[in-house]
Design an enzyme around this catalytic site. Structure first.
Site: not given
Ligand code: ATP
Ligand code: MG
Length: 559
Positions: A35, A262, A272
């Site tokens: 995102e 994660r 983020k």
């Molecule tokens: P954040 O909370 O940092 O915004 P998110 O999962 O909401 O993380 P996205 O932009 O949706 O952020 O993530 C893109 C991809 O990266 C998704 O498939 C998510 O599952 C993966 N991802 C995000 N954080 C991690 C992590 N700490 N370890 C492994 N994969 C991750």
């Molecule tokens: Mg997300």
């Protein structure tokens, strides 16, 4: 062959099984779906390496898909930064996709659900909706709008779409099962109104699809064979399947969603949203501040793509959430830079040394090896003259036998130069040493082949010649948080654990060869650590970020 099998991770096992039963190799397709609401962080690196790694391994396409369904949080600059970071890691995507490209299709599908009586416009407040949905231990109950007629729903949804309905007045909900044990199935919201500018669709849309209504369908539209996401999406699978069951031709390939854990890194945050707070509240200067665990922060700090990939591959994919110690990441960068970084000399906490028997005004240029680990790295010249800097902590008037540095009456070698002997020192009125007077042995020049040049003395010090040295700004970093998992404390905000000493700025003195370095180049300041040229470097002053110290100083403290 059997050996290769053992090294497969559980995700690869799933694919291998599918290739034997339901899938063929040509049909494999993966995606990385960020995102664009912030910069990518070290947790994302795991997901990037997994998905793009699978693409390389199976020679299959990997789409970069921006899940851009929330104009309140998303921006073009985040899209640009994300692309830059993935490219930096050395991966290229097959197609650049946007969930916003599917807004029309998603809208058409929503109409289909409404017409089939499987979605309705709800005009309750979000609190009322939440109450009416029940809890994991109590059943949900129908709200007053659940029985609206198809025509009324179509009419209200149209008003939501045109903006005639006020922002926030209604939502569109799927009509599924208010008594499901899976809370996500209790009539989830699939559209909301937002009268905000979207970075790609501008003001075309006044309604925006929810993430859950978007993600599975986007995977389907792109015919993603395997959709890998983090564990929190496990309960969403049932919902994504329900949506596709209502909408699409069962003959086409259904994305197979599987979940992995994660990755969390100690002494920092991988979210983020939380990282955005650090930027907004001024704890760090920017998303690419070298203290940030973002890919761009790490790059600016001096982390190489190889070190990040090795780290991600080393920890692998798992099924259970866990906390990886940041020292593991530091190990990875040390290992890489040890092979690649040229060795140079800089003094960060200087004290003046005068070589009393060296001619005044003379400078000689000595040959220095750039990197003993890399035969290709060659040599450079370093200036030597009568007045030098060494580190304050490398001299003591008196010390025990274990102190192999400079002390009165004893000898040390100056790296790439001569053996010197401390004869005396000068102090100011407070007793601080301001000058150390030494003699040097002119026959002991390193590499000169004389007997004296081979003479062994315990201890070799780094140094710089004062006249030719360049002053440099050096930024020393420590962990951003004092607690290993700052965001897991129930009654405390992670901000309470910010390390007030995460940045120290000092002036150091470096050998003149450093002028040749470019932004993002990394060198080893001998005995001190690895340092990387910061983009804020100017013609007048070079700025260095300490990438990492030579050894894990925290582990040493713990010993
Ligand atoms: P954040 O909370 O940092 O915004 P998110 O999962 O909401 O993380 P996205 O932009 O949706 O952020 O993530 C893109 C991809 O990266 C998704 O498939 C998510 O599952 C993966 N991802 C995000 N954080 C991690 C992590 N700490 N370890 C492994 N994969 C991750
Ligand atoms: Mg997300």
């Amino acid at each position: 062959m059997s050996e290769e099998k053992e090294t497969l991770n559980f995700i690869e096992h799933i694919i291998e099984e599918d290739l034997k039963t339901t899938h063929n190799k040509e049909g494999l397709c993966f995606r990385f779906p960020p995102e664009p609401n912030g910069y990518l962080h070290i947790g994302h690196a795991s997901s990037i390496c997994l998905n793009f790694g699978l693409g390389l391994k199976y020679n299959a396409p990997v789409n970069l898909r921006f899940d851009d369904t929330n104009p309140a949080k998303e921006e073009q600059r985040f899209v640009d930064a994300i692309k830059k970071d993935i490219s930096f890691l050395g991966y290229s995507w097959t197609k650049e996709c946007y969930a916003s490209d599917y807004f029309q299709q998603l809208y058409d599908w929503a109409l289909l659900l409404i017409k089939e009586g499987k979605a309705y416009v709800d005009s309750q407040s979000s609190e009322d909706i939440a109450n009416q949905k029940g809890t994991p231990t109590t059943l949900g109950v129908a709200g007053p709008y659940r029985t609206r007629s198809v025509s009324e729903n179509l009419d209200l949804f149209e008003q939501m779409k045109t903006g005639d309905a006020p922002e926030g007045a209604h939502v569109l909900r799927a009509k599924i099962d208010l008594e499901s044990s899976n809370m996500l199935m209790r009539d989830p919201v699939i559209y909301r109104t937002l009268h905000k500018h979207h970075h790609r669709t501008g003001t075309d849309w006044k309604i925006f699809p929810m993430y859950d209504w978007t993600h599975g369908e986007s995977d389907y539209i792109e015919q993603i064979s395997h959709s890998f996401c983090t564990l929190e999406f496990l309960p969403h699978r049932e919902l994504y399947d329900w949506f596709l069951d209502q909408l699409v031709d069962p003959v086409k390939l259904r994305p197979k969603q599987r979940e992995f854990a994660r990755r969390n890194l100690s002494h920092t945050l991988v979210s983020k949203r939380k990282l955005a707070r650090l930027v907004e509240e001024g704890v760090v200067q920017s998303w690419d501040d070298p203290r940030m665990p973002t890919i761009s922060g790490l790059r600016r700090r001096g982390y190489t793509a190889a070190s990040i990939k090795n780290f991600a591959e080393g920890i692998g994919v798992g099924k259970r959430d866990n906390l990886i110690d940041v020292s593991r990441l530091e190990f990875s960068i040390r290992e890489d830079l040890n092979k690649k970084a040229n060795r140079v000399m800089a003094v960060l906490d200087p004290v003046k040394v005068i070589i009393t028997n060296y001619p005044e005004g003379e400078t000689e240029w000595l040959e220095a090896e750039n990197n003993q680990e890399d035969p290709e790295a060659g040599h450079r010249q370093v200036p030597f003259s009568r007045e030098l800097y060494i580190e304050k902590e490398d001299f003591r008037e008196e010390a025990n036998k274990k102190f192999f540095r400079l002390k009165l009456g004893k000898e040390v070698r100056l790296k790439n130069a001569y053996i010197i002997k401390a004869e005396g020192c000068v102090k100011d009125e407070d007793g601080n040493i301001t000058e150390i007077h030494c003699s040097y042995d002119p026959k002991s020049k390193s590499g000169s082949g004389t007997q004296e040049s081979l003479r062994k003395v315990k201890g070799t010090l780094h140094w710089v010649a004062i006249k030719e040295a360049i002053p440099v700004e050096v930024r020393l970093y420590d962990r951003l948080f004092t607690d290993p998992s700052p965001d897991t404390h129930k009654d405390k905000d992670f901000m309470d654990f910010v390390n007030p000493d995460s940045l120290t700025v000092i002036t150091g003195y470096a050998e003149p060869s450093l002028k040749e370095l470019a932004v993002e180049d990394t060198v080893q300041f001998q005995r001190l650590g690895y340092f990387t040229v910061d983009p804020e470097t100017t013609e007048d002053e070079m700025v260095f970020n300490r990438t990492v110290s030579l050894r894990d100083s925290w582990a040493r403290l713990a010993e």
